[in-house]
Design a protein around this motif. Structure first.
Motif, PDB file in Angstrom:
ATOM      1  N   UNK A  13       6.302   5.941   6.697  1.00  0.00           N
ATOM      2  CA  UNK A  13       5.287   5.792   5.659  1.00  0.00           C
ATOM      3  C   UNK A  13       4.431   4.545   5.766  1.00  0.00           C
ATOM      4  N   UNK A  14       4.537   3.814   6.894  1.00  0.00           N
ATOM      5  CA  UNK A  14       3.759   2.589   7.085  1.00  0.00           C
ATOM      6  C   UNK A  14       2.919   2.715   8.357  1.00  0.00           C
ATOM      7  N   UNK A  15       1.631   2.438   8.232  1.00  0.00           N
ATOM      8  CA  UNK A  15       0.723   2.482   9.373  1.00  0.00           C
ATOM      9  C   UNK A  15       0.274   1.069   9.714  1.00  0.00           C
ATOM     10  N   UNK A  16       0.072   0.820  10.985  1.00  0.00           N
ATOM     11  CA  UNK A  16      -0.495  -0.454  11.435  1.00  0.00           C
ATOM     12  C   UNK A  16      -1.928  -0.203  11.863  1.00  0.00           C
ATOM     13  N   UNK A  17      -2.812  -1.047  11.380  1.00  0.00           N
ATOM     14  CA  UNK A  17      -4.229  -0.920  11.649  1.00  0.00           C
ATOM     15  C   UNK A  17      -4.703  -2.210  12.301  1.00  0.00           C
ATOM     16  N   UNK A  18      -5.366  -2.096  13.435  1.00  0.00           N
ATOM     17  CA  UNK A  18      -6.004  -3.244  14.065  1.00  0.00           C
ATOM     18  C   UNK A  18      -7.497  -3.041  13.912  1.00  0.00           C
TER      19      UNK A  18
ATOM     20  N   UNK B  54      -4.775  -7.574  11.975  1.00  0.00           N
ATOM     21  CA  UNK B  54      -3.862  -6.439  11.902  1.00  0.00           C
ATOM     22  C   UNK B  54      -3.434  -6.296  10.445  1.00  0.00           C
ATOM     23  N   UNK B  55      -3.373  -5.056  10.010  1.00  0.00           N
ATOM     24  CA  UNK B  55      -2.983  -4.752   8.638  1.00  0.00           C
ATOM     25  C   UNK B  55      -1.855  -3.730   8.692  1.00  0.00           C
ATOM     26  N   UNK B  56      -0.796  -3.998   7.930  1.00  0.00           N
ATOM     27  CA  UNK B  56       0.230  -2.986   7.734  1.00  0.00           C
ATOM     28  C   UNK B  56       0.023  -2.437   6.337  1.00  0.00           C
TER      29      UNK B  56
ATOM     30  N   UNK C 104       1.741   6.601  11.586  1.00  0.00           N
ATOM     31  CA  UNK C 104       2.634   5.990  10.592  1.00  0.00           C
ATOM     32  C   UNK C 104       4.109   6.258  10.890  1.00  0.00           C
ATOM     33  N   UNK C 105       4.909   5.232  10.717  1.00  0.00           N
ATOM     34  CA  UNK C 105       6.363   5.338  10.880  1.00  0.00           C
ATOM     35  C   UNK C 105       6.985   4.938   9.559  1.00  0.00           C
TER      36      UNK C 105
END
Length: 147
Positions: A108-113, A73-75, A105-106
């Motif tokens: 300005x931050x997105x979580x990527x799996x 997971x990447x933020x 994105x919330x």
């Protein structure tokens, strides 16, 4: 009842120095910069008994990753092109993306799996992960699973 894991993924800074030196001695032997275990352990600064005690219990992450998939997971900041940059790193290392999921994105931050297949031709997966972590805009990377 949950099955206990035989393996753990930890960052290098959490690994005791003696184990890091065992890995270094193994690298010296593999690269033929040391011909004997005695030479390798002297160069690495550990005893032969420490080497033999731990040599089968520690290895670089990439050595055991080939033929497996890694999910992490990447933020990251919500910036144009950043996801593309991360995916290009995976492609540059010749790994195969199996799944990708990015949240909305919330703030300005997105979580990527991301699940990546580590192929026999894939470069050093540890370096790939470090390169992704080092991208400007990537705030956090955590390995969730290795299968």
């Amino acid at each position: 009842m949950l099955k206990k894991s035989e393996y753990f993924v930890v960052k290098q800074k959490a690994v005791p120095e003696v184990l890091q030196k065992v890995v270094e001695a193994k690298r010296l032997l593999e690269s033929e910069k040391a011909v004997t275990v005695q030479e390798a352990t002297e160069q690495a600064g550990i005893s032969r008994s420490s080497f033999y005690k731990y040599k089968n219990d520690i290895f670089p992450f990439h050595d055991n990753a080939r033929g497996k998939s890694i999910t992490f997971v990447i933020q990251m900041n919500d910036e144009p092109g950043l996801l593309s940059d991360v995916l290009h790193v995976v492609a540059d290392y010749n790994a195969n993306i199996l799944t990708i999921h990015q949240s909305i994105p919330i703030n300005g931050v997105a979580s990527l799996t991301l699940t990546v297949d580590i192929l026999p031709t894939t470069g050093d997966s540890s370096d790939m992960i470090k390169e992704i972590e080092g991208k400007e805009g990537v705030m956090y990377l955590k390995i969730l699973a290795r299968e």
